[in-house]
Motif scaffolding. Structure first.
Motif, PDB file in Angstrom:
ATOM      1  N   TYR A 130      11.743  26.120  44.576  1.00  0.00           N
ATOM      2  CA  TYR A 130      10.709  26.785  43.787  1.00  0.00           C
ATOM      3  C   TYR A 130      11.217  28.170  43.420  1.00  0.00           C
ATOM      4  CZ  TYR A 130       6.245  28.305  41.951  1.00  0.00           C
ATOM      5  OH  TYR A 130       5.251  28.752  41.104  1.00  0.00           O
ATOM      6  N   ARG A 131      11.341  28.404  42.126  1.00  0.00           N
ATOM      7  CA  ARG A 131      11.831  29.682  41.617  1.00  0.00           C
ATOM      8  C   ARG A 131      10.726  30.305  40.759  1.00  0.00           C
ATOM      9  NH1 ARG A 131      17.160  31.808  40.298  1.00  0.00           N
ATOM     10  NH2 ARG A 131      18.014  29.877  41.167  1.00  0.00           N
ATOM     11  N   LYS A 132      10.401  31.559  41.061  1.00  0.00           N
ATOM     12  CA  LYS A 132       9.326  32.249  40.347  1.00  0.00           C
ATOM     13  C   LYS A 132       9.838  33.573  39.796  1.00  0.00           C
ATOM     14  CE  LYS A 132       4.572  33.958  41.024  1.00  0.00           C
ATOM     15  NZ  LYS A 132       3.431  34.028  41.956  1.00  0.00           N
ATOM     16  N   VAL A 133       9.708  33.745  38.485  1.00  0.00           N
ATOM     17  CA  VAL A 133      10.076  34.997  37.831  1.00  0.00           C
ATOM     18  C   VAL A 133       8.786  35.731  37.490  1.00  0.00           C
ATOM     19  CG1 VAL A 133      11.268  36.057  35.887  1.00  0.00           C
ATOM     20  CG2 VAL A 133      12.144  33.927  36.879  1.00  0.00           C
ATOM     21  N   ARG A 134       8.674  36.977  37.941  1.00  0.00           N
ATOM     22  CA  ARG A 134       7.443  37.739  37.765  1.00  0.00           C
ATOM     23  C   ARG A 134       7.772  39.212  37.593  1.00  0.00           C
ATOM     24  NH1 ARG A 134       5.247  36.416  43.916  1.00  0.00           N
ATOM     25  NH2 ARG A 134       7.298  36.394  44.887  1.00  0.00           N
ATOM     26  N   ILE A 190      17.929  26.751  33.643  1.00  0.00           N
ATOM     27  CA  ILE A 190      19.362  26.528  33.845  1.00  0.00           C
ATOM     28  C   ILE A 190      19.801  27.052  35.211  1.00  0.00           C
ATOM     29  CG2 ILE A 190      21.659  27.224  33.036  1.00  0.00           C
ATOM     30  CD1 ILE A 190      20.535  27.039  30.170  1.00  0.00           C
ATOM     31  N   ALA A 191      19.318  28.239  35.595  1.00  0.00           N
ATOM     32  CA  ALA A 191      19.660  28.782  36.915  1.00  0.00           C
ATOM     33  C   ALA A 191      19.132  27.884  38.027  1.00  0.00           C
ATOM     34  CB  ALA A 191      19.103  30.194  37.055  1.00  0.00           C
ATOM     35  N   SER A 192      17.937  27.332  37.834  1.00  0.00           N
ATOM     36  CA  SER A 192      17.356  26.442  38.846  1.00  0.00           C
ATOM     37  C   SER A 192      18.170  25.168  38.972  1.00  0.00           C
ATOM     38  CB  SER A 192      15.905  26.115  38.486  1.00  0.00           C
ATOM     39  OG  SER A 192      15.105  27.279  38.451  1.00  0.00           O
ATOM     40  N   LEU A 193      18.597  24.608  37.846  1.00  0.00           N
ATOM     41  CA  LEU A 193      19.382  23.377  37.886  1.00  0.00           C
ATOM     42  C   LEU A 193      20.746  23.601  38.513  1.00  0.00           C
ATOM     43  CD1 LEU A 193      18.410  21.911  34.400  1.00  0.00           C
ATOM     44  CD2 LEU A 193      17.786  20.986  36.640  1.00  0.00           C
ATOM     45  N   ARG A 194      21.335  24.739  38.279  1.00  0.00           N
ATOM     46  CA  ARG A 194      22.604  25.038  38.941  1.00  0.00           C
ATOM     47  C   ARG A 194      22.432  25.039  40.451  1.00  0.00           C
ATOM     48  NH1 ARG A 194      24.056  30.049  34.953  1.00  0.00           N
ATOM     49  NH2 ARG A 194      25.126  28.877  33.307  1.00  0.00           N
ATOM     50  N   GLU A 195      21.355  25.672  40.917  1.00  0.00           N
ATOM     51  CA  GLU A 195      21.118  25.727  42.365  1.00  0.00           C
ATOM     52  C   GLU A 195      20.809  24.352  42.937  1.00  0.00           C
ATOM     53  OE1 GLU A 195      18.193  27.964  45.606  1.00  0.00           O
ATOM     54  OE2 GLU A 195      18.364  28.750  43.562  1.00  0.00           O
ATOM     55  N   LEU A 196      20.048  23.556  42.197  1.00  0.00           N
ATOM     56  CA  LEU A 196      19.658  22.232  42.683  1.00  0.00           C
ATOM     57  C   LEU A 196      20.832  21.257  42.748  1.00  0.00           C
ATOM     58  CD1 LEU A 196      16.261  21.894  40.789  1.00  0.00           C
ATOM     59  CD2 LEU A 196      16.531  21.727  43.282  1.00  0.00           C
ATOM     60  N   VAL A 225      15.732  17.422  42.843  1.00  0.00           N
ATOM     61  CA  VAL A 225      16.852  16.716  42.209  1.00  0.00           C
ATOM     62  C   VAL A 225      17.645  15.971  43.271  1.00  0.00           C
ATOM     63  CG1 VAL A 225      19.054  16.976  40.992  1.00  0.00           C
ATOM     64  CG2 VAL A 225      17.053  18.270  40.234  1.00  0.00           C
ATOM     65  N   LYS A 226      17.904  14.706  43.013  1.00  0.00           N
ATOM     66  CA  LYS A 226      18.721  13.877  43.898  1.00  0.00           C
ATOM     67  C   LYS A 226      20.048  13.588  43.214  1.00  0.00           C
ATOM     68  CE  LYS A 226      18.912   9.318  46.110  1.00  0.00           C
ATOM     69  NZ  LYS A 226      18.233   7.996  46.234  1.00  0.00           N
ATOM     70  N   MET A 227      21.131  13.836  43.947  1.00  0.00           N
ATOM     71  CA  MET A 227      22.473  13.590  43.436  1.00  0.00           C
ATOM     72  C   MET A 227      23.072  12.349  44.102  1.00  0.00           C
ATOM     73  SD  MET A 227      23.045  16.055  41.274  1.00  0.00           S
ATOM     74  CE  MET A 227      24.824  15.847  41.071  1.00  0.00           C
ATOM     75  N   GLU A 228      23.808  11.554  43.340  1.00  0.00           N
ATOM     76  CA  GLU A 228      24.533  10.404  43.870  1.00  0.00           C
ATOM     77  C   GLU A 228      25.868  10.296  43.140  1.00  0.00           C
ATOM     78  OE1 GLU A 228      22.235   6.870  43.462  1.00  0.00           O
ATOM     79  OE2 GLU A 228      20.981   7.265  45.228  1.00  0.00           O
ATOM     80  N   GLY A 229      26.958  10.339  43.917  1.00  0.00           N
ATOM     81  CA  GLY A 229      28.269  10.169  43.316  1.00  0.00           C
ATOM     82  C   GLY A 229      28.603  11.181  42.242  1.00  0.00           C
ATOM     83  N   GLY A 230      28.089  12.388  42.393  1.00  0.00           N
ATOM     84  CA  GLY A 230      28.408  13.431  41.430  1.00  0.00           C
ATOM     85  C   GLY A 230      27.544  13.443  40.188  1.00  0.00           C
ATOM     86  N   THR A 231      26.585  12.517  40.092  1.00  0.00           N
ATOM     87  CA  THR A 231      25.684  12.512  38.949  1.00  0.00           C
ATOM     88  C   THR A 231      24.244  12.699  39.423  1.00  0.00           C
ATOM     89  OG1 THR A 231      25.371  10.106  39.004  1.00  0.00           O
ATOM     90  CG2 THR A 231      27.193  10.955  37.672  1.00  0.00           C
ATOM     91  N   ILE A 232      23.389  13.051  38.501  1.00  0.00           N
ATOM     92  CA  ILE A 232      21.971  13.275  38.811  1.00  0.00           C
ATOM     93  C   ILE A 232      21.269  11.922  38.820  1.00  0.00           C
ATOM     94  CG2 ILE A 232      19.849  14.415  38.076  1.00  0.00           C
ATOM     95  CD1 ILE A 232      21.651  16.521  36.676  1.00  0.00           C
ATOM     96  N   ALA A 233      20.838  11.489  40.010  1.00  0.00           N
ATOM     97  CA  ALA A 233      20.190  10.183  40.145  1.00  0.00           C
ATOM     98  C   ALA A 233      18.718  10.242  39.789  1.00  0.00           C
ATOM     99  CB  ALA A 233      20.363   9.657  41.569  1.00  0.00           C
TER     100      ALA A 233
END
Length: 328
Positions: A227-231, A317-323, A247-255
């Motif tokens: 959970y990311r909140k910008v305020r 984009i920042a959230s997806l990088r972290e996930l 986000v669940k990852m499997e084999g290097g891809t987003i499952a």
């Protein structure tokens, strides 16, 4: 504050019978309703106090999920070991909202029904279709920095202010209610809220007297949660943009991916196109940018809040990088 009658409900069944009367409001923690009554934004003639009902337990279900009573305080829900372990996105969202004192009083059910923080909604000297249908929307063409860029209409651009409901939207929560006729209803959270359209004063699908009794969380999702909140400041401020992600990852891809957003729309926002842009893909800035394009394809700024469009892009984009950063 205008005069009103007050009574304590002896049971949920009694509460819904009393609650169907015109100009009646339920009160639990009162952290939102009392403010609105003091400003005469809400002017109920009758208050039904449900705060002493037996709806303050968190119970495990056979499928591994949780059933959360509508009167569980936000602070208790955030601190519950099962929530921290299985649904950290929810715990983090709760802790990002309000102050410790407010979290001690605010209830799970009441949080789902929190009203907008639009400046004009709170100011009874201004036009607001949500507060006074047909009067106009002062926010369009007015001060609208904190308001919505998605799901708006010509009648209303107010934004939903909550944190907890954003996480619950990402988790596919179900809202359980009791109606005055005795029927119980289970409402998927994606069906619970309404877009403003031509009737911005109608915010949910609840019927008169219908009472939220529980919230059900399904089997804990697999994958990483965030959970990311910008305020505007570090605490006690509403989201300009927030992201609840699983986000669940499997084999290097987003499952699989589940992403919900706060601060952008009149309800906790979730768009299947965003998740479809990610699933089956190898994480990259190009993939993340495509997801942001899907989220913002219909975004519209109203002047002061134009900045939310690039801010939402950067935050997603920042959230997806972290996930996805720990995936091998």
């Amino acid at each position: 504050m205008k005069p009103f009658t007050y009574e304590q409900a002896a049971s949920p069944e009694a509460a819904v019978m009393d609650g169907q009367a015109p100009a009646t409001k339920f009160i639990a923690g009162g952290t939102n309703l009392l403010d609105l009554m003091k400003l005469q934004v809400e002017t109920p003639e009758r208050i039904v106090d449900i705060s002493r009902l037996d709806l303050a337990e968190i119970e495990e279900r056979a499928d591994g999920g949780l059933t959360i009573g509508a009167l569980v305080p936000n602070s208790d829900l955030a601190a519950d070991p099962r929530v921290i372990a299985k649904y950290p996105v929810l715990s983090r969202a709760l802790l990002a909202g309000a102050s410790g004192q407010l979290r001690n009083k605010a209830s799970t059910g009441g949080n789902l029904l929190q009203r907008t923080r639009c400046y004009y909604f709170y100011d009874t000297s201004t036009a607001c279709n949500k507060r006074s249908p047909g009067s106009g929307c002062s926010a369009i063409g007015g001060t609208n920095r904190i308001l919505a860029i998605l799901g708006t209409s010509d009648q209303c651009i107010a934004t939903h202010p909550g944190d907890m409901p954003v996480a619950m939207r990402a988790l596919d929560a179900t809202i359980v209610t009791l109606k005055p006729d005795g029927d119980r209803r289970r409402i998927a959270i994606h069906d619970f809220y309404r877009l403003p359209g031509d009737t911005p004063q109608i915010e949910t699908v609840l019927e008169p007297g219908e009472l939220i009794t529980h919230v059900e969380l399904p089997t804990p999702p697999e994958g990483k949660q965030l959970y990311r909140k910008v305020r505007d400041r570090a605490s006690y401020a509403f989201a300009l943009v927030s992201v609840a992600g699983v986000v669940k990852m499997e084999g290097g891809t987003i499952a699989s991916a589940a992403l919900a957003f706060g601060g952008l729309g009149p309800m906790p926002w979730r768009d299947p196109a965003v998740e479809a842009a990610l699933v089956g893909k190898t994480p990259s800035d190009a993939v993340f940018a495509a997801a942001a394009d899907a989220l913002l394809r219909d975004a519209r700024g109203y002047g002061d809040n134009d900045f939310k469009i690039p801010l939402a892009r950067r935050t997603l984009i920042a959230s997806l990088r972290e996930l996805t950063e720990d995936a091998a």
